[in-house]
Enzyme design. Sequence first.
Site, PDB file in Angstrom:
ATOM      1  N   LYS A   1       0.824  -1.208   0.000  1.00 28.31           N
ATOM      2  CA  LYS A   1       0.000   0.000   0.000  1.00 28.31           C
ATOM      3  C   LYS A   1       0.857   1.257   0.000  1.00 28.31           C
ATOM      4  O   LYS A   1       0.516   2.241  -0.637  1.00 28.31           O
ATOM      5  CB  LYS A   1      -1.003  -0.001   1.169  1.00 28.31           C
ATOM      6  CG  LYS A   1      -2.112  -1.032   0.948  1.00 28.31           C
ATOM      7  CD  LYS A   1      -3.342  -0.814   1.802  1.00 28.31           C
ATOM      8  CE  LYS A   1      -4.450  -1.777   1.313  1.00 28.31           C
ATOM      9  NZ  LYS A   1      -5.680  -1.683   2.077  1.00 28.31           N
TER      10      LYS A   1
ATOM     11  N   LYS B   1      -4.731  -8.344  -7.004  1.00 29.60           N
ATOM     12  CA  LYS B   1      -6.061  -8.757  -6.564  1.00 29.60           C
ATOM     13  C   LYS B   1      -7.051  -7.603  -6.697  1.00 29.60           C
ATOM     14  O   LYS B   1      -6.689  -6.440  -6.599  1.00 29.60           O
ATOM     15  CB  LYS B   1      -6.020  -9.265  -5.121  1.00 29.60           C
ATOM     16  CG  LYS B   1      -5.938  -8.180  -4.067  1.00 29.60           C
ATOM     17  CD  LYS B   1      -6.252  -8.757  -2.693  1.00 29.60           C
ATOM     18  CE  LYS B   1      -6.547  -7.632  -1.721  1.00 29.60           C
ATOM     19  NZ  LYS B   1      -7.919  -7.558  -1.275  1.00 29.60           N
TER      20      LYS B   1
ATOM     21  N   LYS C   1     -10.908  -2.994  -2.897  1.00 31.63           N
ATOM     22  CA  LYS C   1     -11.724  -1.795  -2.756  1.00 31.63           C
ATOM     23  C   LYS C   1     -10.883  -0.546  -2.868  1.00 31.63           C
ATOM     24  O   LYS C   1     -11.281   0.431  -3.481  1.00 31.63           O
ATOM     25  CB  LYS C   1     -12.425  -1.804  -1.390  1.00 31.63           C
ATOM     26  CG  LYS C   1     -13.645  -2.681  -1.364  1.00 31.63           C
ATOM     27  CD  LYS C   1     -14.309  -2.632   0.011  1.00 31.63           C
ATOM     28  CE  LYS C   1     -13.937  -3.884   0.770  1.00 31.63           C
ATOM     29  NZ  LYS C   1     -14.362  -3.853   2.156  1.00 31.63           N
TER      30      LYS C   1
END
Length: 330
Positions: free
Chosen positions: A112, A193, A196
Amino acid sequence: APRILSGMQPTSDSLHLGNYLGALVNWVTLQDEFDAYYFVADLHALTVPTDPAVLRARTRATAAQFIAGGVDPERSAVFCQSHITEHAELGWVMNCLTADGEARRMTQFKDKTAKGQNANVGLLTYPMLMAADILMYDAAFVPVGEDQRQHLEITRDLATRFNTRFGEALVVPEPYIVKGAAKIQDLQEPTAKMSKTGSSPKGLIDLMQDPAKIAKNIRSAVTDTDAEIRYDVDTKPGVSNLLVIHSILSGTPVPELEAAFAGRGYGDLKKEVADVVVAAVEPFQARMRELLDDPAELDRILASGAERARVVARATMERVRDRVGLLPSA
Ligand code: ATP
Ligand code: MG
């Protein structure tokens, strides 16, 4: 029945197909065998800066989606993480048992931050709060997707560390590997993947999206140039992802799909995948509309789930406070 626990973050207006096929459909099945606790991870969602009104709406929508997807709040405790204040408290204890380098090594944090997303300290200590979520309920099993496996590992490490240092007090949870659990990839970036917060709007299949838009996203999914419909994650990640989605929703094994699509083009595959997805999404959306029409009922469900969860959480925190040497408060 042994206890099982799982959660999802209210980080978007709608769950995506990965949340649904990778987690929610399994939650529904697990209710038959386990004492299930399912929560909306609203504290975790604070790691992504969000407008307060939006967060509130997403929290209700996420809980509603659990139920629309088949979770039965009469059997399973459905609640909000933040309603049980013990989560933050136990999370702090877990932070104090974790080495700085250990937290920084977690793949999700590295991924992230590498994507340039803001790296607040909450994102760094996310796995410690997740450990608290799990250990709070003496969960024997945690159904985990591949993306959460490392976080369950650190949860087990922290529980063991706590027990070694302070004496047995926490249950070391086992991963519950769901047979054939799916991992769904991003439509535009099929080596990543579906996520959201990590996927672009075109890379996602949102469960609450207009079915026409869902079909459109599927039709523009990234494939490859050799025009052969074959399952091979390494060389054909996009096509393989479409085959997996079709297979789970239609109940047709992948080899049968390969045979059925032999000699046909990607356009045909995408059209069929879109049909299969839309057929699954339509009844889900109808149920969601009913639930969102009655927010008071939804809040009542969350309150009663929290009541059930709180009993267990209080007992755990009392044990933990005592073991680590915090004075009893009353
Ligand atoms: P975020 O990007 O905010 O982390 P997410 O899309 O990863 O969101 P979570 O709320 O973190 O969603 O995860 C909810 C559940 O869905 C977890 O059990 C996770 O393992 C599962 N899950 C998430 N993405 C996928 C995916 N692409 N395929 C299969 N399962 C998934
Ligand atoms: Mg996630």
